[in-house]
Design a protein around this motif. Structure first.
Motif, mmCIF file in Angstrom:
data_model
loop_
_atom_site.group_PDB
_atom_site.id
_atom_site.type_symbol
_atom_site.label_atom_id
_atom_site.label_comp_id
_atom_site.label_asym_id
_atom_site.label_seq_id
_atom_site.Cartn_x
_atom_site.Cartn_y
_atom_site.Cartn_z
ATOM 1 N N MET A 44 9.937 1.714 5.334
ATOM 2 C CA MET A 44 9.247 2.842 5.950
ATOM 3 C C MET A 44 7.910 3.021 5.239
ATOM 4 N N CYS A 45 6.894 3.441 6.001
ATOM 5 C CA CYS A 45 5.594 3.641 5.349
ATOM 6 C C CYS A 45 4.757 4.636 6.128
ATOM 7 N N ASP A 46 3.849 5.212 5.413
ATOM 8 C CA ASP A 46 2.986 6.239 5.968
ATOM 9 C C ASP A 46 2.110 5.654 7.073
ATOM 10 N N GLU A 47 1.439 4.551 6.754
ATOM 11 C CA GLU A 47 0.566 3.911 7.742
ATOM 12 C C GLU A 47 1.020 2.474 7.961
ATOM 13 N N VAL A 48 1.567 2.206 9.119
ATOM 14 C CA VAL A 48 2.080 0.875 9.401
ATOM 15 C C VAL A 48 0.966 -0.169 9.318
ATOM 16 N N THR A 49 -0.161 0.144 9.934
ATOM 17 C CA THR A 49 -1.217 -0.854 10.065
ATOM 18 C C THR A 49 -1.720 -1.367 8.712
ATOM 19 N N PRO A 55 0.822 -1.218 0.000
ATOM 20 C CA PRO A 55 0.000 0.000 0.000
ATOM 21 C C PRO A 55 0.853 1.264 0.000
ATOM 22 N N ASP A 56 2.035 1.195 0.615
ATOM 23 C CA ASP A 56 2.897 2.379 0.652
ATOM 24 C C ASP A 56 3.713 2.537 -0.620
ATOM 25 N N GLY A 57 3.657 1.535 -1.489
ATOM 26 C CA GLY A 57 4.347 1.674 -2.764
ATOM 27 C C GLY A 57 5.668 0.958 -2.919
ATOM 28 N N HIS A 58 6.028 0.091 -1.974
ATOM 29 C CA HIS A 58 7.289 -0.647 -2.139
ATOM 30 C C HIS A 58 7.114 -1.710 -3.217
ATOM 31 N N PRO A 59 7.983 -1.712 -4.236
ATOM 32 C CA PRO A 59 7.887 -2.737 -5.283
ATOM 33 C C PRO A 59 8.299 -4.103 -4.738
ATOM 34 N N MET A 60 7.448 -5.103 -4.981
ATOM 35 C CA MET A 60 7.741 -6.455 -4.540
ATOM 36 C C MET A 60 7.408 -7.431 -5.648
ATOM 37 N N GLU A 61 7.939 -8.643 -5.486
ATOM 38 C CA GLU A 61 7.543 -9.716 -6.400
ATOM 39 C C GLU A 61 7.525 -11.018 -5.628
ATOM 40 N N ILE A 62 6.776 -11.971 -6.181
ATOM 41 C CA ILE A 62 6.693 -13.276 -5.551
ATOM 42 C C ILE A 62 6.944 -14.319 -6.625
ATOM 43 N N LEU A 63 7.687 -15.365 -6.262
ATOM 44 C CA LEU A 63 8.115 -16.304 -7.300
ATOM 45 C C LEU A 63 8.351 -17.678 -6.705
ATOM 46 N N TRP A 64 8.424 -18.649 -7.574
ATOM 47 C CA TRP A 64 8.797 -19.992 -7.168
ATOM 48 C C TRP A 64 10.139 -20.402 -7.766
ATOM 49 N N GLU A 65 10.294 -20.139 -9.055
ATOM 50 C CA GLU A 65 11.484 -20.630 -9.746
ATOM 51 C C GLU A 65 12.705 -19.752 -9.495
ATOM 52 N N VAL A 66 13.713 -20.367 -8.942
ATOM 53 C CA VAL A 66 14.980 -19.657 -8.723
ATOM 54 C C VAL A 66 16.115 -20.522 -9.266
#
Lengths: 325, 325, 325, 325
Positions: free
Chosen positions: C160-165, C113-124
């Motif tokens: 860091m984020c604006d709203e932790v919750t 929600p705060d805008g941190h880019p993430m990804e999720i994956l299986w193959e490494v």
């Protein structure tokens, strides 16, 4: 009133070892133990640890067989040097002055009763630290290296000898070494003696040489002072084919957290992994280990010592005897 | 030729501190630091650490205000004691012989120029270890306690004084202390001096007392030698309401891994958590920290020191001044 | 009966950071922290610690400003990836599949929600260890490096984020993260949350960003597990001009023995120096730190945190605002 | 697609051991290892370490012979318990529900193929911390004890069995344990297997019982996480007559910094002195140690294991056989 102690010898200044495999020996001391090369001359290379302050504490010289080149002691003053030279001359084991070599001034050469070459000196050259190795930690000689698990300083030398008592007395009478701990066997003979001129438990130890090789080296020891570093370098050794003879473990004698390894040239090297204990008591009663408690003296806890520990020294006289056959 | 060094003082023998809260102070030293009570007499209790060999290294005496009772130095021989007493008498700061007290023989009393009570002695009583506390580790005075995180031995004392230089010179000239490290400010004055008679960087330090309290104690230090123990006792302190003033952290000066806390009586106590570094070099050039690199001398890494560290000592003269108003 | 926990996310797989000074940043991670370079592509360099098993755990990409590239999570199975992608799509914060890049297969991209880019994956892709780096310690990916004080593995990321919750709930609901510890202020707001999918106290933490920068990085953390290594690298940092922001010290929250430094590109890096504590309890009650005991939560003992710790993140939005004026 | 992993077992909850010398066994765990007594009932005493959160992790029960009472596993949810009970019932090794005992609710009892008594449960009672033992370190269950060198938490159990493979498969199929490391001999048989449900390398290990005692205990392990604590407790053991069988040393398998001792009742106890390594990789390939590198798997560095390590377990069946003659 009892005789006052002698304070004329200040410290172990450096040790020279022989190696048949100089490149591998240097890889061991430089790449793994993080020691610094400070000079080369002829068949010799000079090394120091990062908290050693003199030009070198280790001289590695190429020879056919591993072994002890010599041990150098520094006195507490020029006057002290004169007094000790006089005593050594009178002992009959003095050999005369050497003109000095790289990194030091004139030194008086002598031998222990068992034949270990030694010298005593006052004038030493300090290491000239290159600008990029200067550190803001002013009591440290140079930056802590980024290579290997770097040792901090030379600690002590352990010598094998036919008769421990005779060598012990020689060091006490002529150089003022104090006996700190020793082993007395049931037959009354002395199997080992740990001696020092400082609060360290030993700068020199003598252990009985069952093979009577004459002037043999048991080991030299460099100091870490932090137990973790012994585990770190043990890890490195295990991965890089360095044979760990024993340790890490804790000696009762000297309370040293120890590890013994063989550098590729064949000499045994001890890494000293904690602060041990220090003796400030001016009338310290030497600790006597007897056969009934010797096991705890040798190993308080941790890795035991193999039988070879008490037989092998450099040069390896058994090997020479075999060759001689 | 330069003058030879003096080797007459061997070590810091013990320290006496005053406390207004003797029960709490004893709880601190015994329950948390694992020290052993070896005697009581009048308003005083005698304590030792498990690797201390004498009857006591700490005397805790009840008084209205915390502070320094006295500092005791042991000489390296009876003859050395005679020489030092003569020098102290000539210094004008000698006060004469005390008849000796629990745990020791006759001692010669004197004061530093700043007024710290000290004594020098040869005869000490050794601790008589009860049978159930005898250990197979023969170089250890008694069994390692199972209580708290036990300290190993007394290390040093740090004293506040109006003029560092005058006190430093007094210790050097009369007792043979060598200057190891010191702080010189931009105005040329000396703000601190670390001195020793052994390879330890200091058995005594002098730091400028901005409040000119006269004869004040900055701290006494007990030694662990293992970094983990500092973290262990810090954990214990945090849970048991002992105020940690600073640390664990690493001083540049002396390379001590330090922690400062206040025992419940108000005296500052340092716990020394590693081996620091040792000085074997007989012509060690004192390290001079100046304002441009002093920050790294004070803290090499870790917890900073609060401003109060440089103001607070015992007795707390500000409190007394307030009361006096 | 209560809802069963989600076990779909297995671990933090890697983090990408931006740096305006790639050469200096690489010197920091490779020469000081002993990390291994495993690839280069465009403006990016891939790195791993010696006990990391995948192709990389850190991707360093050149950019004008430091900051977070992205955070990658690996699922516990291919099926788990499908379930999480479905949840992320429904959350409205999913962004779609990337085709995969060096060292990995396809990954589903999303933002917090705060805008941190993430990804999720299986193959490494696993790291192909060169022959000379293979170790006999079969559970270790490659030989322990001889360079610097080598970190062992990636540990966690702090954002860091604006709203932790809101961010905390997003991670819990969509990815199955469990709340382990958090800070609730007197006004009832949540100032920080530590979350994990494993017994580690956190693989991700959210802390309130007072400057509301949006998607900012507080720090990434690499793990040593041994307290001494933190002191060793602190010593190295002090000598080599790396700014230590705080530590070594002990957090109450997570019981981490911590140190925070700035890599030359400006990103904060934490080194984690012990084992902390692990949570195996399946119905662990989250620990709530409130203002009355928060000080001990932040620092249990040792070095305090400066005010800047709670303000500075990357990119440094204050700097950008200044430039914008 | 491959089958998804089972996450139904969360952790090792507690272990019951038998002792013929309950007073001495309690002295060992309480006075030396700093464990807390939380209850007594009949011939049993309940104990916990200070970071254990449940009523107990160790139940010490008086019996003629030392040995294993039972091992208790806690599930990750009530639903998970139901699933596992169903699987156990189908396995033919289920024994039915016990009504629960001090500190816990109902538990389903079963045996391993080799006969080790086990139970699985969801409901546990948490330790009610007395007020004077409450700590400000909120994620720690109670104050760190001032007694001995206190262990932090239960870590794992090591069981001897006739056929490793059969027991390994039973734990994998019925309880979801993952194989992390194992030993395969040249004849193709499996000599040991280390298994876990968490990132720990093992909560349970099976080692071949050459004496085929049936359901024997090799050791239980408590965790310190700090190497120094292993040296501290080794020192305490050496002084207090506790037999150290091996260590401190470092296993290759599991990378555990280990020490094995015998509690006075005869059971082997391991103290785990560092963080080892953790497995987060969801498709971790089990590490296979074979005869050609097994020596390094068993001892990476430090103290070797005596032959007895592979023979002795509790009960000591050889002793029983002798008595039977």
């Amino acid at each position: 009133m009892t005789k006052e102690p002698i304070f004329d010898v200040a410290q172990l200044a450096h040790v020279e070892i022989y190696t048949p495999k100089p490149d591998e020996t240097l890889w061991f001391f430089k790449d793994l133990l993080g020691m610094i090369e400070t000079g080369r001359e002829g068949q010799s290379v000079y090394l120091k640890a990062y908290e050693d302050t003199y030009h070198h504490t280790l001289k590695v010289t190429e020879r056919k067989e591993p072994g002890l080149g010599h041990v150098a002691w520094r006195t507490s003053s020029p006057q002290a040097l004169e007094r000790r030279v006089k005593a050594l001359e009178e002992s009959g084991l003095g050999q005369g002055w050497s003109e000095g070599e790289t990194g030091q001034g004139a030194a008086y050469r002598f031998k222990t009763p068992d034949g270990h070459p030694m010298e005593i000196l006052w004038e030493v050259e300090r290491y000239q630290v290159p600008d990029d190795q200067k550190t803001a930690l002013l009591n440290r000689n140079q930056k802590r290296p980024l290579q290997g698990v770097p040792v901090r300083r030379l600690d002590h030398v352990n010598l094998m000898c036919d008769e421990v008592t005779r060598n012990k007395e020689f060091m006490a009478e002529n150089l003022g070494f104090k006996l700190r701990e020793h082993i007395i066997l049931n037959d009354g003979t002395e199997a080992g003696a740990w001696m020092s001129v400082s609060p360290l438990v030993h700068e020199v130890a003598f252990m009985r040489d069952q093979l009577q090789g004459g002037g043999r080296l048991h080991h030299i020891a460099y100091w870490y002072g932090y137990p973790q570093h012994l585990m770190d370098i043990a890890d490195i050794f295990a991965e890089n084919g360095i044979e760990i003879e024993a340790g890490p473990g804790k000696h009762g004698i000297s309370q040293a957290y120890f590890m013994y390894v063989f550098e590729p040239g064949g000499n045994r090297v001890e890494l000293f992994g904690d602060a041990g204990y220090l003796i400030f008591d001016p009338d310290w009663e030497p600790v006597t280990w007897r056969e009934d408690n010797l096991a705890q003296g040798i190993i308080w806890y941790g890795s035991p010592l193999p039988a070879e520990y008490f037989m092998y020294g450099t040069p390896d006289v058994r090997k020479q005897k075999e060759v001689a056959k």
